[in-house]
Scaffold this motif. Structure first.
Motif, mmCIF file in Angstrom:
data_model
loop_
_atom_site.group_PDB
_atom_site.id
_atom_site.type_symbol
_atom_site.label_atom_id
_atom_site.label_comp_id
_atom_site.label_asym_id
_atom_site.label_seq_id
_atom_site.Cartn_x
_atom_site.Cartn_y
_atom_site.Cartn_z
ATOM 1 N N UNK A 191 34.076 27.189 -29.506
ATOM 2 C CA UNK A 191 33.670 25.840 -29.139
ATOM 3 C C UNK A 191 33.805 25.705 -27.623
ATOM 4 N N UNK A 192 32.714 25.321 -26.961
ATOM 5 C CA UNK A 192 32.696 25.259 -25.499
ATOM 6 C C UNK A 192 32.120 23.920 -25.063
ATOM 7 N N UNK A 193 32.800 23.240 -24.164
ATOM 8 C CA UNK A 193 32.229 22.106 -23.434
ATOM 9 C C UNK A 193 31.952 22.573 -22.014
ATOM 10 N N UNK A 194 30.789 22.200 -21.463
ATOM 11 C CA UNK A 194 30.438 22.697 -20.140
ATOM 12 C C UNK A 194 29.682 21.633 -19.348
ATOM 13 N N UNK A 195 29.721 21.806 -18.020
ATOM 14 C CA UNK A 195 28.960 20.937 -17.140
ATOM 15 C C UNK A 195 27.485 21.313 -17.242
ATOM 16 N N UNK A 196 26.638 20.334 -17.505
ATOM 17 C CA UNK A 196 25.229 20.614 -17.776
ATOM 18 C C UNK A 196 24.525 21.177 -16.546
ATOM 19 N N UNK A 197 24.824 20.654 -15.372
ATOM 20 C CA UNK A 197 24.111 21.081 -14.161
ATOM 21 C C UNK A 197 24.458 22.516 -13.779
ATOM 22 N N UNK A 198 25.732 22.871 -13.807
ATOM 23 C CA UNK A 198 26.171 24.198 -13.355
ATOM 24 C C UNK A 198 26.395 25.180 -14.484
ATOM 25 N N UNK A 199 26.437 24.682 -15.726
ATOM 26 C CA UNK A 199 26.758 25.490 -16.913
ATOM 27 C C UNK A 199 28.191 26.017 -16.894
ATOM 28 N N UNK A 200 29.014 25.523 -15.963
ATOM 29 C CA UNK A 200 30.406 25.972 -15.881
ATOM 30 C C UNK A 200 31.218 25.350 -17.017
#
Length: 489
Positions: A191-200
């Motif tokens: 399960x991963x949450x990430x920043x949409x713009x940077x994919x980080x």
């Protein structure tokens, strides 16, 4: 149901109720049905849809317009659900995602062979300003990704920026599974949450998952029968492989009956003379013994056959054989008609020119002939020229340390197999010369004078290879310190 069912064609129903349509009486056209839909506790606030479907003994009856046009699903007017579900503080914490979100629970259930349902429960510790993306990755015991989904929480219908402090957020997703995914307990759901713009990513949580439902298919093609097994599909990931790279093979099997044995398979490469040059024995499916397969079970497996990096270039036959590992009894073999092509690798045995010659031996395995060193726009570029003393059977790593000679503090470093892990030492031929360039950033370093040290080590034991100079003199700490100083203004 959530609008996600209509927008993203996913199963997003929350409640269901059915009532028989009353028979026509006294010439009237139909009557009324009454339904009670209980909004589940885990429903988040937002808009929902109510769909209406009519079924008889043969299945769903599609609505038809006065002009005879068949319609899709009928929806009533959207309904606003106001939900408040608050944390008590006793919820478990599986992982933190940034400062504001905690993953409290993950549930995964395989209700159908082709689907895995995942349920997530989040706890909001503090308000979240961003709308994060969500990724789910199902991996097998070898770490290979079998199924994945990239979206936003609640498919973007209840994004993280709307989450309230102290709220519990429940969410549900369905991951399509590849046909033939074998049951087993060695799977994990990432399960991963990430920043949409940077994919980080802002957080990752792997959770153990068990799959329980095999694929059952009554009809399937048969390439070859092996006792109570059938070979359904055989496909190399690539039919042309560069020397040194492993051969990856996908195979689909079928149980023509209920197998009484736990079969194994042997993958081999044969040359033009019929000689076996590489061979590997594997269970048919590592986590799902064939004696557990029901009749007509379809099971997909992926095999990795390591190849000798010095295997001569050319065409080879790929052979699959099935046998009983307990008795050694064989049940035949299948030869892939098109074969496998091994491509030769370009190798160099000529010693190139270099700024500084060293001739330092590491563990009687490889020799550092010399190096080139130069500065370029805030970075250090170190060119190393190696020669293998003999055929190397391990993949060693090279460490580069930029350090303060006064304190021995390492201020920058690089640890990798040669050519950024793309040309491991086990691929080198005896006497081969391999040149490599390592770049180390000097940005952010305090002004001063630094030195460069390097060495070779075994990443499994973490032991350094013994370094010996050209005059057979042992080198301290098994590291070579370059004469040049690196000045950072």
């Amino acid at each position: 149901l959530s609008p996600a069912e209509h927008l993203f064609h996913t199963s997003a129903g929350l409640a269901e109720d059915s009532d028989p349509i009353p028979p026509q009486r006294g010439g009237t056209e139909g009557g009324a049905t009454h339904h009670h839909l209980k909004v589940p506790e885990e429903a988040v606030r937002g808009l929902y849809l109510i769909s209406v479907k009519v079924r008889d003994e043969e299945g769903e009856i599609k609505p038809i317009t006065e002009r005879g046009e068949t319609l899709g699903t009928t929806y009533l007017r959207p309904l606003l659900v106001w939900s408040e579900r608050w944390a008590t503080g006793d919820e478990p914490s599986l992982a933190g995602f940034g400062p504001g979100i905690v993953l409290s629970e993950v549930g995964a259930e395989q209700k159908k062979p082709e689907e895995l349902e995942a349920r997530l429960t989040w706890r909001v510790v503090e308000p979240v300003a961003a709308n994060y993306g969500l990724a789910l990755r199902l991996r097998n015991g070898d770490g290979q990704v079998l199924a994945s989904l990239d979206t936003q929480p609640h498919y973007g219908l209840y994004p993280t920026s709307m989450w309230r402090e102290g709220e519990l957020i429940s969410d549900r997703y369905v991951l399509p599974l590849p046909e033939g995914t074998p049951p087993g307990e060695d799977y994990s759901l990432e399960v991963i949450l990430y920043e949409v713009a940077s994919l980080a990513p802002i957080g990752t949580a792997p959770v153990s998952v068990a799959l329980t439902e095999p694929t059952i298919r009554a009809t399937y093609p048969v390439l070859q029968e092996f006792d109570q097994l059938a070979l359904v599909e055989l496909s190399p990931v690539t039919a042309q492989i560069e020397q040194g790279r492993p051969l990856l093979v996908k195979i689909k099997w079928a149980a023509t009956g209920h197998p009484a044995r736990d079969y194994a398979c042997r993958l081999s490469l044969r040359d033009d003379s019929g000689t076996t040059v590489q061979s590997q024995t594997e269970p048919i499916a590592r986590s799902y013994a064939t004696s557990r397969w029901p009749t007509n079970a379809i099971v997909a497996s992926r095999y990795r056959l390591p190849l000798d990096p010095l295997l001569p270039a050319g065409r080879y036959d790929l052979v699959v054989a099935v046998f009983d590992p307990q008795t050694g009894e064989g049940f035949g073999e299948f030869v892939l008609p098109q074969g496998i092509i091994i491509e030769g690798r370009e190798r160099s045995y000529a010693i190139p020119p270099m700024q500084v010659k060293l001739d330092v031996s590491f563990g009687d395995q490889m020799r550092l002939l010399g190096y080139d060193l130069r500065r370029e726009e805030g970075e250090l570029r170190l060119g190393l020229h190696w020669q293998s003393v003999q055929k190397i059977d391990r993949d060693y790593k090279v460490f580069i340390h930029l350090f303060d000679p006064a304190t021995e503090e390492i201020v920058a470093q690089d640890d990798a197999m040669p050519r950024q892990n793309q040309y491991p030492t086990s691929w080198w031929a005896g006497g081969e010369v391999v040149s490599d360039v390592i770049t180390i950033s000097l940005g952010g370093l305090s002004p001063g004078r630094y030195r460069v040290a390097l060495g070779v080590y075994d990443p499994q034991s973490m032991d350094r290879l013994v370094a010996v100079g050209p005059d057979d003199t042992p080198i301290a700490d098994n590291r070579v310190v370059l004469d040049e100083e690196v000045e950072v203004p």
